[in-house]
Design a protein around this motif. Structure first.
Motif, mmCIF file in Angstrom:
data_model
loop_
_atom_site.group_PDB
_atom_site.id
_atom_site.type_symbol
_atom_site.label_atom_id
_atom_site.label_comp_id
_atom_site.label_asym_id
_atom_site.label_seq_id
_atom_site.Cartn_x
_atom_site.Cartn_y
_atom_site.Cartn_z
ATOM 1 N N PRO A 140 10.037 1.651 -9.261
ATOM 2 C CA PRO A 140 9.821 2.690 -8.566
ATOM 3 C C PRO A 140 9.987 1.790 -6.867
ATOM 4 O O PRO A 140 9.207 0.362 -7.038
ATOM 5 C CB PRO A 140 8.364 3.093 -8.962
ATOM 6 N N PHE A 141 10.158 2.822 -5.604
ATOM 7 C CA PHE A 141 10.397 2.180 -4.546
ATOM 8 C C PHE A 141 9.816 2.824 -3.624
ATOM 9 O O PHE A 141 9.865 4.105 -3.741
ATOM 10 C CB PHE A 141 11.562 1.647 -4.111
ATOM 11 N N VAL A 142 9.628 2.363 -2.111
ATOM 12 C CA VAL A 142 9.612 2.339 -0.918
ATOM 13 C C VAL A 142 11.132 2.583 -0.179
ATOM 14 O O VAL A 142 11.232 1.417 0.002
ATOM 15 C CB VAL A 142 7.979 2.729 -0.190
ATOM 16 N N THR A 143 11.322 3.523 0.678
ATOM 17 C CA THR A 143 12.840 3.277 1.743
ATOM 18 C C THR A 143 11.945 2.716 2.290
ATOM 19 O O THR A 143 11.286 2.728 3.430
ATOM 20 C CB THR A 143 13.303 4.055 1.528
ATOM 21 N N LEU A 144 12.574 1.768 3.502
ATOM 22 C CA LEU A 144 12.408 1.130 4.817
ATOM 23 C C LEU A 144 13.433 1.567 5.864
ATOM 24 O O LEU A 144 14.277 1.644 5.549
ATOM 25 C CB LEU A 144 12.048 -0.043 4.440
ATOM 26 N N SER A 145 12.670 2.161 7.225
ATOM 27 C CA SER A 145 13.379 1.749 8.393
ATOM 28 C C SER A 145 14.122 0.449 8.437
ATOM 29 O O SER A 145 13.335 -0.496 7.810
ATOM 30 C CB SER A 145 13.449 1.874 9.675
ATOM 31 N N GLN A 153 1.135 -1.134 -0.045
ATOM 32 C CA GLN A 153 0.371 0.008 -0.419
ATOM 33 C C GLN A 153 1.351 1.449 -0.060
ATOM 34 O O GLN A 153 0.846 2.184 -0.508
ATOM 35 C CB GLN A 153 -0.355 0.205 1.263
ATOM 36 N N ARG A 154 2.203 1.448 0.629
ATOM 37 C CA ARG A 154 2.793 2.357 0.678
ATOM 38 C C ARG A 154 3.770 2.315 -0.719
ATOM 39 O O ARG A 154 3.316 3.373 -0.801
ATOM 40 C CB ARG A 154 4.024 2.291 2.275
ATOM 41 N N LEU A 155 3.888 1.472 -1.755
ATOM 42 C CA LEU A 155 4.331 1.427 -2.993
ATOM 43 C C LEU A 155 3.447 2.304 -3.498
ATOM 44 O O LEU A 155 3.576 2.994 -4.441
ATOM 45 C CB LEU A 155 4.862 -0.381 -3.274
ATOM 46 N N LYS A 156 2.061 2.045 -3.593
ATOM 47 C CA LYS A 156 1.078 2.950 -4.183
ATOM 48 C C LYS A 156 0.744 3.778 -4.255
ATOM 49 O O LYS A 156 0.652 4.849 -4.741
ATOM 50 C CB LYS A 156 -0.750 1.926 -4.412
ATOM 51 N N TRP A 157 1.261 4.101 -2.589
ATOM 52 C CA TRP A 157 1.262 5.738 -2.081
ATOM 53 C C TRP A 157 2.537 7.195 -2.135
ATOM 54 O O TRP A 157 1.825 8.057 -2.558
ATOM 55 C CB TRP A 157 0.255 6.070 -1.242
ATOM 56 N N GLN A 158 3.207 5.894 -1.588
ATOM 57 C CA GLN A 158 4.814 6.680 -1.319
ATOM 58 C C GLN A 158 5.830 6.484 -2.261
ATOM 59 O O GLN A 158 7.196 7.056 -1.885
ATOM 60 C CB GLN A 158 5.185 6.578 -0.166
ATOM 61 N N ALA A 159 5.500 6.381 -3.518
ATOM 62 C CA ALA A 159 6.454 5.145 -4.325
ATOM 63 C C ALA A 159 7.812 6.516 -4.891
ATOM 64 O O ALA A 159 7.133 7.362 -5.130
ATOM 65 C CB ALA A 159 6.534 4.341 -5.663
ATOM 66 N N LEU A 160 8.947 6.605 -4.627
ATOM 67 C CA LEU A 160 9.843 7.338 -5.257
ATOM 68 C C LEU A 160 10.371 6.364 -6.737
ATOM 69 O O LEU A 160 10.035 5.190 -6.781
ATOM 70 C CB LEU A 160 11.241 7.084 -4.033
ATOM 71 N N GLY A 161 10.807 7.552 -7.788
ATOM 72 C CA GLY A 161 11.499 7.314 -8.896
ATOM 73 C C GLY A 161 13.168 6.675 -8.378
ATOM 74 O O GLY A 161 13.198 6.587 -7.890
ATOM 75 N N ALA A 162 12.346 5.342 -10.028
ATOM 76 C CA ALA A 162 13.614 4.439 -9.920
ATOM 77 C C ALA A 162 15.041 5.739 -10.221
ATOM 78 O O ALA A 162 14.674 6.175 -10.882
ATOM 79 C CB ALA A 162 12.883 3.473 -11.079
ATOM 80 N N GLY A 163 15.927 4.775 -10.015
ATOM 81 C CA GLY A 163 16.843 5.354 -9.538
ATOM 82 C C GLY A 163 17.662 6.421 -8.560
ATOM 83 O O GLY A 163 18.423 7.444 -8.842
ATOM 84 N N SER A 164 16.621 7.079 -7.730
ATOM 85 C CA SER A 164 16.725 8.011 -7.218
ATOM 86 C C SER A 164 17.299 8.542 -6.113
ATOM 87 O O SER A 164 17.416 9.191 -5.453
ATOM 88 C CB SER A 164 15.266 8.431 -7.158
ATOM 89 N N LEU A 165 18.208 6.929 -5.783
ATOM 90 C CA LEU A 165 18.865 7.383 -4.865
ATOM 91 C C LEU A 165 20.003 7.103 -5.081
ATOM 92 O O LEU A 165 21.720 6.899 -5.017
ATOM 93 C CB LEU A 165 18.258 5.636 -4.209
ATOM 94 N N GLU A 166 20.684 6.743 -6.685
ATOM 95 C CA GLU A 166 21.708 6.154 -7.172
ATOM 96 C C GLU A 166 22.754 7.481 -7.467
ATOM 97 O O GLU A 166 23.452 7.745 -8.865
ATOM 98 C CB GLU A 166 21.480 5.624 -8.218
ATOM 99 N N LYS A 167 22.078 9.091 -7.024
ATOM 100 C CA LYS A 167 22.764 10.180 -7.287
ATOM 101 C C LYS A 167 24.658 10.908 -6.790
ATOM 102 O O LYS A 167 25.035 10.924 -7.969
ATOM 103 C CB LYS A 167 22.005 11.804 -6.412
#
Length: 327
Positions: free
Chosen positions: A236-241, A172-186
């Protein structure tokens, strides 16, 4: 002011006198890290480990990997706090009463903490305990600390079981709060590994498919992410604690017995538990209040009394889907 050269032998002697245990013991290293974080109040984790390694260099050579593991133990214990962005923060004093003793949590190093509370404090690994409980409430209040009930400290009532319902909430978080693919690869491409569960067991593997992902950052930290099926580099992904990632790992492993075995070895009145991987924080805290971590096991093996075996194994089986197996 006169400066004098301190030999390696003199540095070792001073370090031994100022810390409990051998200079390179986990107890001594925990105290050096506590002292560093407490004195600075907050500091980048990577810089703290590097600074401590340099501080110890005249006396002993400590691999930064070992300091990283010691810092992990302090974070899980609750003596220091790791915030987003890789910043370590000092923590106040909290004391959890258990039967005729109490566990003590604080970024204060052990000698300073014992002096502040006016009582002996013993250390075993990252865990610290006092058996002197008379007047403890007043002593804790005098250092602006707090007494915390065991249940509140563990936080089991505020965390979910590692099961399908938990995984569905991640979806559900993935549907609502997804970040763009590759956005952690800066800062460059990351080497993502997927938590892969097979009939033979489960482990992190390089893969192009999976839902739970882990990668090391270029500065020594970690990223954890959840996707529909592909790497966060391409999906797309969500980051996890860290706690949610640990819980997801047990939830994904729940249906495969080989990946979910809680091994129990009995010897007289003592019982040894072998856990298949890092526990989520609430379960770790709860177990650490009722068990002793076996030295050098990195939180994978614990000793308990036979009287508490049923209670502990039942809770771990229910919350994490572990299958109890006697060895």
């Amino acid at each position: 002011m006169t400066l004098s050269h301190v030999t390696r032998e003199e540095a070792l002697e001073r370090l031994s006198q100022s810390r409990a245990g051998a200079p390179d013991s986990i107890e001594a290293l925990c105290d050096v890290l506590r002292a560093e974080v407490h004195a600075r109040k907050h500091a980048p984790r990577a810089a703290t480990l590097s600074r401590v390694a340099r501080l110890l260099a005249p006396a002993i050579t400590v691999d930064e990997q070992r300091l990283d593991e010691v810092c992990d133990a302090l974070e899980r214990e609750g003596d220091v706090m790791l915030n987003p962005g890789g910043i370590l923060y000092a923590t106040p004093t909290r004391v959890v009463p258990i039967a005729k003793s109490a566990r003590v949590f604080s970024s204060l190093p052990t000698r300073a903490l014992a002096k502040a509370l006016g009582r002996d404090i013993s250390a075993e690994g990252a865990a610290r305990t006092t058996t002197s409980v008379d007047g403890l409430i007043e002593a804790v209040e005098s250092v602006s600390g707090v007494m915390v009930p065991p249940e509140a400290w563990a936080g089991l009532d505020r965390s979910a079981n590692a099961d399908e319902a938990f995984l569905e909430r991640l979806n559900q978080r993935l549907k609502w709060q997804a970040l763009g693919a590759g956005s952690l690869e800066k800062d460059g491409a990351l080497e993502w590994r997927a938590w892969t569960v097979t009939p033979e067991g489960a482990r992190w593997r390089r893969s192009s498919e999976g839902q739970l992902w882990w990668a090391r950052t270029r500065f020594g930290g970690h990223h954890r992410a959840w996707t529909a099926s592909a790497s966060p580099a391409t999906s797309p992904f969500v980051t996890l604690s860290p706690d949610d990632a640990d819980r997801a790992r047990f939830a994904l492993s729940r249906e495969v017995e080989a990946a979910s075995v809680l091994r129990v070895a009995r010897s007289g009145k003592r019982v040894t538990l072998e856990i298949p991987g890092w526990l989520p924080r609430p379960e770790y805290r709860w177990l650490s209040l009722h068990a002793a971590c076996v030295a050098d096991s990195k939180g994978m093996r614990w000793e308990i009394s036979s009287d508490s075996e049923d209670q502990i194994t039942k809770l771990l089986a229910e919350r994490l889907g572990l299958v109890v197996e006697a060895t």
